[in-house]
Design a protein around this motif. Structure first.
Motif, short mmCIF file in Angstrom:
data_model
loop_
_atom_site.label_atom_id
_atom_site.label_comp_id
_atom_site.label_asym_id
_atom_site.label_seq_id
_atom_site.Cartn_x
_atom_site.Cartn_y
_atom_site.Cartn_z
N VAL A 23 46.79 27.88 18.71
CA VAL A 23 47.76 26.81 18.86
C VAL A 23 47.29 25.52 18.23
CG1 VAL A 23 48.98 25.42 20.59
CG2 VAL A 23 48.63 27.86 20.97
N SER A 24 45.99 25.22 18.35
CA SER A 24 45.49 23.92 17.92
C SER A 24 44.99 23.91 16.49
CB SER A 24 44.35 23.48 18.84
OG SER A 24 43.28 24.38 18.74
N SER A 25 45.15 25.01 15.79
CA SER A 25 44.72 25.14 14.41
C SER A 25 43.22 25.38 14.33
CB SER A 25 45.08 23.92 13.57
OG SER A 25 44.56 24.08 12.27
N ILE A 26 42.87 26.55 13.80
CA ILE A 26 41.48 26.96 13.75
C ILE A 26 40.66 26.10 12.81
CG2 ILE A 26 41.66 28.62 11.85
CD1 ILE A 26 39.97 30.54 13.61
N SER A 27 41.33 25.31 11.99
CA SER A 27 40.58 24.47 11.06
C SER A 27 39.69 23.46 11.78
CB SER A 27 41.53 23.74 10.11
OG SER A 27 42.46 22.98 10.83
N VAL A 28 40.00 23.11 13.03
CA VAL A 28 39.11 22.23 13.80
C VAL A 28 37.77 22.91 13.99
CG1 VAL A 28 38.74 21.09 16.01
CG2 VAL A 28 41.01 21.08 14.99
N ASP A 29 37.78 24.14 14.48
CA ASP A 29 36.54 24.87 14.69
C ASP A 29 35.82 25.13 13.38
OD1 ASP A 29 36.85 25.00 17.44
OD2 ASP A 29 38.03 26.84 17.34
N GLU A 30 36.58 25.42 12.34
CA GLU A 30 35.96 25.67 11.04
C GLU A 30 35.24 24.42 10.53
OE1 GLU A 30 39.21 26.94 8.65
OE2 GLU A 30 39.02 29.05 9.19
N ALA A 31 35.86 23.25 10.73
CA ALA A 31 35.24 22.01 10.29
C ALA A 31 33.96 21.73 11.07
CB ALA A 31 36.23 20.84 10.46
N VAL A 32 34.01 21.92 12.39
CA VAL A 32 32.83 21.69 13.23
C VAL A 32 31.71 22.65 12.85
CG1 VAL A 32 31.93 21.86 15.58
CG2 VAL A 32 34.11 20.71 15.15
N ASP A 33 32.03 23.92 12.68
CA ASP A 33 31.01 24.90 12.32
C ASP A 33 30.41 24.61 10.95
OD1 ASP A 33 31.49 26.13 14.70
OD2 ASP A 33 32.56 27.86 13.89
N ALA A 34 31.24 24.15 10.03
CA ALA A 34 30.73 23.82 8.69
C ALA A 34 29.76 22.65 8.76
CB ALA A 34 31.89 23.51 7.76
N VAL A 35 30.04 21.66 9.63
CA VAL A 35 29.12 20.54 9.81
C VAL A 35 27.79 21.04 10.34
CG1 VAL A 35 28.67 18.44 11.13
CG2 VAL A 35 30.91 18.81 10.12
#
Length: 350
Positions: free
Chosen positions: A212-224
């Motif tokens: 629901v919240s868009s997986i790109s948030v987790d992807e961005a955090v993991d990439a950091v």
């Protein structure tokens, strides 16, 4: 009156004050705006199913019809003590904002004005009119944090008489939070799917819930955390251009770093390794992310994590002061952290 802080809103809604007849509920989480508006309306004591007591209006229509809001507010109720003027879809409408300002200057005697709005900049238009008025209050609605998401999960599962496994909760939590209404819908759907089983498992969550919240948030955090600059840029761009705002990534990054800090402190205090710290973490680290978290623990000291958490906190404050620069500010800080993480992987801990 003023604007409440985000964590103060629920307490105010539980006991709204009658001397504050103009209530603005706004923010990027439209589902949460709608949910809180319903809660406020229910707590006014006005019969919501009575068409003589409740007038539902659209801000765009009111903006095209100057004076109509004032007329509605000054109409004497014939069959009820007070009327509720419930306005939806408010944004940056100038005429509507001016009418609201006029109402705030002359307190309503027989009506309550409830306004649902999107994300509004501080100090301008509708938000400024309500925040500066003694008879008005502005209630912000931002994307749910982990505690709020857990409350939504618990509330819906309690109604269905279900419990949830810790790892299933962790997975479900990652898929919720961008919009309160959508989050409730996902949990309700999951509860219906598991009705009669007694407990929700990881397999149930995987089978039924979307992101629901868009997986790109987790992807961005993991990439950091990985120090993967290219992957971070791609994920952050998708998030910043989507329905959520840059603060969603900052908030998620803060929660992740706080969890890492607790684990790193435990490692340094007890002399344990990263794998042991991750295994003992509470709430548990989802199994698919354990290797990533272990690597991150190997790249940062507790002191280094405290330093970058302070930097993140400062960035969050800056984005609130300058919402027009929020995306650039968030991107710059997160990119710096990603660069440090990449350097730490090659050299000494920081």
């Amino acid at each position: 009156m003023a604007q409440l802080k985000a964590h103060e809103v629920d307490a105010w809604l539980a006991r709204p004050r009658q001397e504050t007849p103009v209530v603005l509920i706004y923010g990027p989480d439209r589902g949460l705006v709608s949910e809180r508006a319903r809660r406020f309306a229910q707590n006014t004591g006005i019969a919501l199913d009575d068409p003589f007591s409740v007038v539902r209006l659209d801000a765009a229509e009111l903006d095209k019809d100057p004076g109509r809001l004032l007329d509605e507010a000054n109409t004497i109720p014939m069959f009820a003590g007070r009327r509720l003027l419930w306005v939806r879809n408010a944004q940056g409408q100038k005429t509507f904002a001016e009418d609201v300002k006029a109402l705030c200057a002359s307190p309503l005697a027989d009506a309550v004005l409830l306004i649902e709005a999107g994300d509004l900049k501080k100090g301008t238009g509708l938000r400024a009119a309500v925040e500066s008025a003694a008879a008005g209050i502005a209630l912000p609605c931002y994307a749910d944090d982990a505690r709020s998401v857990d409350a939504v999960i618990d509330d819906e599962l309690r109604k269905a008489g279900l419990s949830i496994d810790p790892e299933a909760r962790a997975l479900l939590r990652r898929n919720l939070g961008g919009d309160r209404m959508a989050s409730r819908g996902e949990v309700a759907k999951l509860a219906l799917y598991a009705l009669g089983t007694g407990s929700i498992s990881v397999e149930d969550v995987r089978a039924l819930t979307g992101d629901v919240s868009s997986i790109s948030v987790d992807e961005a955090v993991d990439a950091v955390l990985e120090g993967n600059l290219q992957a971070f840029d791609a994920a952050f761009a998708r998030q910043a251009l989507g329905s959520s705002q840059a603060y969603a990534v900052l908030s998620s990054m803060q929660r992740q770093l706080q969890a890492l800090q607790l684990m790193r402190v435990a490692m340094e205090r007890n002399g344990t390794n990263a794998a042991s710290a991750v295994a003992a973490a509470k709430p548990p680290v989802f199994f698919s992310r354990r290797r990533l978290v272990e690597q991150a623990l190997g790249r940062w000291t507790s002191r280094g994590l405290a330093r970058i958490l302070s930097r993140l906190h400062d960035t969050v404050l800056q984005t609130r002061r300058r919402p027009d620069l929020a995306v650039a500010l968030a991107h710059g800080t997160l990119l710096q952290i990603a660069v440090e993480s990449r350097q730490n992987a090659k050299g000494a801990l920081r």
